[in-house]
Design an enzyme around this catalytic site. Sequence first.
Site, mmCIF file in Angstrom:
data_model
loop_
_atom_site.group_PDB
_atom_site.id
_atom_site.type_symbol
_atom_site.label_atom_id
_atom_site.label_comp_id
_atom_site.label_asym_id
_atom_site.label_seq_id
_atom_site.Cartn_x
_atom_site.Cartn_y
_atom_site.Cartn_z
ATOM 1 N N CYS A 196 -3.175 1.970 7.883
ATOM 2 C CA CYS A 196 -2.216 0.940 7.481
ATOM 3 C C CYS A 196 -2.850 -0.441 7.409
ATOM 4 C CB CYS A 196 -1.065 0.927 8.491
ATOM 5 S SG CYS A 196 0.166 -0.338 8.174
ATOM 6 N N GLU A 238 0.811 -1.208 0.000
ATOM 7 C CA GLU A 238 0.000 0.000 0.000
ATOM 8 C C GLU A 238 0.850 1.266 0.000
ATOM 9 O OE1 GLU A 238 -2.253 -0.393 3.525
ATOM 10 O OE2 GLU A 238 -3.480 -2.036 2.784
#
Length: 359
Positions: free
Chosen positions: A342, A81
């Site tokens: 996250c 990511e």
Amino acid sequence: MAIELSKILETEKKFRQDQVYRAWFDVNVDSYEKITTLPKDLREKLKDKPWLSVRVHAMHESKRDNTKKALLKLSDDKLVEAVLMGRKNLTQAGGRDRYTICISSQVGCGMKCAFCATGKAGFTRNLTVEEITDQFRFWQKFLAERSLGEIDNMVIMGQGEPLLNYENIKTALNLILKYTSIGQRQITLSTCGIPVMMDKLAADKDFPPVRFALSLHSAIEQTRAAIMPSHQPGFLDYLVGWSKKYHQMHPSRAHFIGLEYIMLGGVNDGPKDLKALMTLASKLGKVKINLIPYNNISTVALPTDFNESPKENIEHWHTSLINAGFVSTVRYSQGQDIAAACGQLRNAVEMKEALLKIN
């Protein structure tokens, strides 16, 4: 791909390597064949190499704020990511938005913090220098193509524990600092706290003096150990001694130790927790305390035992810290509607794809 590229470049003279790296960050170049400063035979060797080692697998854009999150696929089809966060420039009338990117250091994470979605997925592997650097290049290209400006800040707070990928992070940071306009104080490295690697960092004159942030989350040993399995006994005492070495190496007034503190309702947000935080922080020299409201990972269909700390309690902590003389902020996460915390997007997308395969 990254290994093959490294093998090709390591046989070249340093100034040729320099030409390649400089071209990496030139938004007008999009292939190795277009690096006109390279000799024809080297361009021929590199022509089949992808210009970026990452490609978009999924992209989500927040409807609430100027946040975009990319799930990037690597050459081995692993996913990582990277987030782009835009904020209005309030210091200059008519100024462009300021952009911060959050990048990852590993595929997954082995720290297993109880409140973190990435920790639920476990550790897969370290990212290469190119994969780390290419997250920066990806967003740099994204902004340039839309005439939105440049990257103003970078935080290494995405998936993974950066100090467990020390050499690759170090090399990538030095490349970004050398070939872009971003400065050392515009980069923050966040770690759970690995003593042996923190000692290495404090003594390594070749590691760029970027900002340092510790994921603290509790100043009470038993509490921190319960929510952060990577916590080592005696770490908080160790931190006090380490902070002295860190400040000796970085005596600048602009250098401080960042303390990241996720507020977990009924877990680490009581009066004794606040007192412990103040006591510890007072021993660490220059610090900045970031209070972070909890991002509930149950929004990506992962079970969680944690709740958010009440907003009024977070505000009480913030006021108390300010009144006690500490530098403190409340860091409200952007992009909550797109799982921009996250690990959230990766888990959400992988879960959806798994369900599609089953059905």
